[in-house]
Write an enzyme that holds these catalytic residues in place. Structure first.
Site, PDB file in Angstrom:
ATOM      1  N   PHE A 119     -63.388  82.714 -26.691  1.00 16.31           N
ATOM      2  CA  PHE A 119     -62.137  82.480 -27.419  1.00 16.31           C
ATOM      3  C   PHE A 119     -61.541  83.793 -27.616  1.00 16.31           C
ATOM      4  O   PHE A 119     -60.300  84.056 -27.352  1.00 16.31           O
ATOM      5  CB  PHE A 119     -62.333  81.710 -28.650  1.00 16.31           C
ATOM      6  CG  PHE A 119     -61.092  81.193 -29.140  1.00 16.31           C
ATOM      7  CD1 PHE A 119     -60.875  80.061 -29.237  1.00 16.31           C
ATOM      8  CD2 PHE A 119     -60.330  82.066 -30.153  1.00 16.31           C
ATOM      9  CE1 PHE A 119     -59.670  79.497 -29.879  1.00 16.31           C
ATOM     10  CE2 PHE A 119     -59.402  81.738 -30.763  1.00 16.31           C
ATOM     11  CZ  PHE A 119     -58.766  80.379 -30.599  1.00 16.31           C
ATOM     12  N   GLU A 173     -70.522  72.944 -22.401  1.00 16.82           N
ATOM     13  CA  GLU A 173     -69.538  74.251 -22.490  1.00 16.82           C
ATOM     14  C   GLU A 173     -68.135  74.096 -23.065  1.00 16.82           C
ATOM     15  O   GLU A 173     -67.580  73.054 -23.039  1.00 16.82           O
ATOM     16  CB  GLU A 173     -69.378  74.719 -21.028  1.00 16.82           C
ATOM     17  CG  GLU A 173     -70.330  75.223 -20.326  1.00 16.82           C
ATOM     18  CD  GLU A 173     -71.359  76.519 -20.987  1.00 16.82           C
ATOM     19  OE1 GLU A 173     -70.880  77.007 -21.875  1.00 16.82           O
ATOM     20  OE2 GLU A 173     -72.550  76.575 -20.395  1.00 16.82           O
ATOM     21  N   GLY A 174     -67.817  75.020 -24.053  1.00 14.04           N
ATOM     22  CA  GLY A 174     -66.543  75.027 -24.462  1.00 14.04           C
ATOM     23  C   GLY A 174     -65.273  75.399 -23.597  1.00 14.04           C
ATOM     24  O   GLY A 174     -65.416  75.551 -22.576  1.00 14.04           O
ATOM     25  N   ASN A 219     -63.072  77.870 -23.345  1.00 16.89           N
ATOM     26  CA  ASN A 219     -62.923  79.028 -22.920  1.00 16.89           C
ATOM     27  C   ASN A 219     -63.681  79.512 -21.753  1.00 16.89           C
ATOM     28  O   ASN A 219     -63.356  80.223 -21.005  1.00 16.89           O
ATOM     29  CB  ASN A 219     -62.468  80.290 -24.065  1.00 16.89           C
ATOM     30  CG  ASN A 219     -61.216  79.816 -24.885  1.00 16.89           C
ATOM     31  OD1 ASN A 219     -60.090  80.219 -24.421  1.00 16.89           O
ATOM     32  ND2 ASN A 219     -61.630  79.140 -26.003  1.00 16.89           N
TER      33      ASN A 219
HETATM   34  N1  LIG Z   1     -57.750  76.604 -33.910  1.00 20.48           N
HETATM   35  C1  LIG Z   1     -58.844  77.275 -33.544  1.00 20.48           C
HETATM   36  N2  LIG Z   1     -59.933  76.593 -32.955  1.00 20.48           N
HETATM   37  C2  LIG Z   1     -60.919  77.515 -32.856  1.00 20.48           C
HETATM   38  C3  LIG Z   1     -60.966  78.839 -33.217  1.00 20.48           C
HETATM   39  N3  LIG Z   1     -62.230  79.495 -32.688  1.00 20.48           N
HETATM   40  C4  LIG Z   1     -62.791  78.513 -32.011  1.00 20.48           C
HETATM   41  N4  LIG Z   1     -62.169  77.458 -32.247  1.00 20.48           N
HETATM   42  C5  LIG Z   1     -62.544  76.070 -31.565  1.00 20.48           C
HETATM   43  O1  LIG Z   1     -63.822  76.335 -31.102  1.00 20.48           O
HETATM   44  C6  LIG Z   1     -63.993  76.314 -29.906  1.00 20.48           C
HETATM   45  C7  LIG Z   1     -64.782  77.483 -29.273  1.00 20.48           C
HETATM   46  O2  LIG Z   1     -65.525  77.429 -28.073  1.00 20.48           O
HETATM   47  P1  LIG Z   1     -65.207  78.114 -26.874  1.00 20.48           P
HETATM   48  O3  LIG Z   1     -63.717  78.074 -26.367  1.00 20.48           O
HETATM   49  O4  LIG Z   1     -66.448  77.909 -25.822  1.00 20.48           O
HETATM   50  O5  LIG Z   1     -65.102  79.767 -27.354  1.00 20.48           O
HETATM   51  P2  LIG Z   1     -66.707  80.587 -27.845  1.00 20.48           P
HETATM   52  O6  LIG Z   1     -67.823  79.280 -28.144  1.00 20.48           O
HETATM   53  O7  LIG Z   1     -66.094  81.168 -29.081  1.00 20.48           O
HETATM   54  O8  LIG Z   1     -67.214  81.139 -26.741  1.00 20.48           O
HETATM   55  C8  LIG Z   1     -62.582  76.524 -29.367  1.00 20.48           C
HETATM   56  O9  LIG Z   1     -62.396  76.150 -27.902  1.00 20.48           O
HETATM   57  C9  LIG Z   1     -61.483  75.665 -30.190  1.00 20.48           C
HETATM   58  O10 LIG Z   1     -61.643  74.427 -30.016  1.00 20.48           O
HETATM   59  C10 LIG Z   1     -59.735  79.388 -33.890  1.00 20.48           C
HETATM   60  O11 LIG Z   1     -59.705  80.494 -34.075  1.00 20.48           O
HETATM   61  N5  LIG Z   1     -58.894  78.610 -34.081  1.00 20.48           N
HETATM   62 MG   LIG Z   2     -68.594  78.405 -26.164  1.00 23.05          MG
END
Ligand SMILES: Nc1nc2c(ncn2[C@@H]2O[C@H](COP(=O)(O)OP(=O)(O)O)[C@@H](O)[C@H]2O)c(=O)[nH]1
Ligand SMILES: [Mg+2]
Ligand SMILES: *[C@@H]1O[C@H](CO)[C@@H](O)[C@H](O)[C@H]1NC(C)=O
Length: 431
Positions: free
Chosen positions: A391, A53-54, A56
């Site tokens: 995110f 999991e990421g 957010n």
């Molecule tokens: N700096 C930056 N990192 C991002 C951006 N979008 C995604 N990321 C990175 O990719 C991850 C995406 O995982 P998550 O937080 O799970 O969000 P989701 O996957 O879009 O639901 C983020 O936590 C960031 O580390 C962005 O616009 N800017």
């Molecule tokens: Mg994610």
């Protein structure tokens, strides 16, 4: 920087010890209580989330557990131990040092979290715990047989999968433990099948175990007690980003986007408890912000992610409609994709991206840079996100807290073939 961190962690430790000693005083009041009842207070609740999991979604799981721990505190003192951030899937930069064992204080304002529930960092827990073992780990899982009717229940069951290993030498359990796998072990480990809200764990934690430290692994298995109610929003409001990250975002807004809190009506109160904005109170800076989620989404959410050309067209149309001539882009796309997008947008708009210095990247890592992007998006006059991205969702909540008109928040980009282009669900703030 390193010194600042030492001072900060020392300060946090002192705060923790203060909480700890307040609890000890409480223990003296327990006249006639048995020795082990005195011993077990305060109790510690630890948790972890599915490794894939990421960031957010993990923030969302924190909210579920924080509500649980607050409810446990109605019975006796419990402290939530914050799971350090280690090796998240999306954190790919190799030139910023190891991205593991990162404490929450790098990203969040712990004093603000503490206005909702008592929390401490994992390294502080190890210090007050005085030993490198966690008493009990419960690995949450679904029911192996699946289900045909939804009902709240939990049962100890054999593990369907088990990432923990028995260490015959120490007679303890090995595990990942947020990257502390070579230092920390558990005394006991069991699997629990569960279907229900986080609150279902409360009677179990109070009656079925008296362990001092209990860890719930795979905590995302349980749901929010009540998604979107006032308590949900209290814990969400308490999750403020650390001051240092907000300051960097604010400086960027001021320098490039002509955006300051006073002018944009986004002044933040000292305590989140005193911040009760209404829709439309916030104006936001004179820019359009987009969260353009690419990377793995281009593959796994192909139907929702537009081509760069079509994304550019949607952005230009929106900027024109709202008479904005600056566009801020937050994205996880590689630089070449960003440049393509910028090219498609053309010269009629000024396009910005937050470019951290080398030092900022070293200090705050990929996680901190992403937060700065979110903070800048949260302050735009108009925000457009990506479908199904947590995110983007967290930016939307942040804008609800600041008091934006929902029309300026709940928007998303659409794929060129998606003619309906359904817009995001509006989860409005409640107080
Ligand atoms: N700096 C930056 N990192 C991002 C951006 N979008 C995604 N990321 C990175 O990719 C991850 C995406 O995982 P998550 O937080 O799970 O969000 P989701 O996957 O879009 O639901 C983020 O936590 C960031 O580390 C962005 O616009 N800017
Ligand atoms: Mg994610
Ligand atoms: C907790 O204890 C009660 C009463 O002893 C028992 O019925 C229940 O099955 C236990 N819960 C779990 C998940 O083991």
């Amino acid at each position: 920087m390193a010194l600042a961190f030492r001072v900060l962690s020392l300060f946090l430790l002192v705060c923790t010890l203060r909480v700890f000693s307040e609890h000890s005083e409480h223990e003296h009041d327990l006249n006639g209580a048995s020795e082990d009842l005195k011993y077990r207070e305060p109790r510690y609740l630890l948790y972890d989330v599915n490794p894939g999991e990421g960031f957010n979604l993990r923030r969302d799981v924190y909210m579920r557990i924080a509500v649980l721990v607050r409810s446990l505190n109605e019975d006796g003192p419990w402290t939530l131990v914050l799971p350090p951030w280690s090796r998240l899937y999306h954190w790919r930069s190799r030139d910023v040092g190891p991205q593991e064992r990162i404490p929450w204080s790098l990203f969040f304002d712990l004093d603000s979290l503490r206005e909702f529930v008592p929390v401490m960092e994992f390294h502080e827990f190890l210090e007050v715990n005085k030993k490198n073992t966690i008493d009990e780990v419960y690995y949450l899982q679904h029911y192996k047989e699946g289900w045909d009717k939804w009902e709240e229940k939990m049962d100890k069951r054999p593990c369907i999968t088990n990432p923990y290993d028995w260490n015959p030498e120490s007679q303890h359990w090995y595990g990942w433990f947020f990257g502390y796998n070579d230092e920390v072990e558990a005394l006991k480990m069991e699997c629990i099948s569960v279907m229900g809200h986080a609150g279902i764990l409360k009677p179990f934690l109070l009656k079925n175990t008296s362990a001092r430290s209990v860890m719930l692994d795979r905590a995302e298995t349980v749901l929010h007690d009540r998604y979107g109610d006032a308590v949900f929003w209290q814990v969400r409001r308490s999750m403020r980003f650390s001051k240092q990250l907000r300051d960097i975002g604010d400086a960027f807004r001021a320098e490039f986007l002509d955006s300051t809190d006073a002018k944009d009506k986004t002044v933040v109160e000292k305590s989140w408890k005193n911040m009760k904005r209404k829709h439309g109170d916030a104006l936001g800076g004179p820019y359009l912000a987009v969260h353009l989620r690419r990377a793995d989404f281009v593959r796994v959410r192909e139907k929702d992610v537009p081509s760069l050309k079509f994304a550019a067209k949607q952005l230009k149309d929106l900027a024109e409609k709202h008479s904005l001539n600056k566009i801020f882009v937050a994205t996880d796309a590689p630089m070449d994709e960003y440049k393509l997008l910028k090219g498609y947008i053309g010269d009629s708009y000024e396009v910005f991206k937050f470019e951290p210095t080398k030092q900022m990247r070293k200090d705050f890592k990929d996680g901190g840079v992403a937060i700065i992007d979110q903070w800048i998006c949260a302050h735009a006059r108009l925000f457009v996100g990506t479908r199904e991205s947590t995110f983007s969702f967290r930016i939307q909540d942040e804008r609800e807290i600041l008091g934006f008109n929902p029309d300026m928040t709940f928007n998303r980009l659409c794929h060129e073939k998606d003619k309906k282009c359904e817009q995001p669900t509006r989860w409005h703030i409640e107080y």
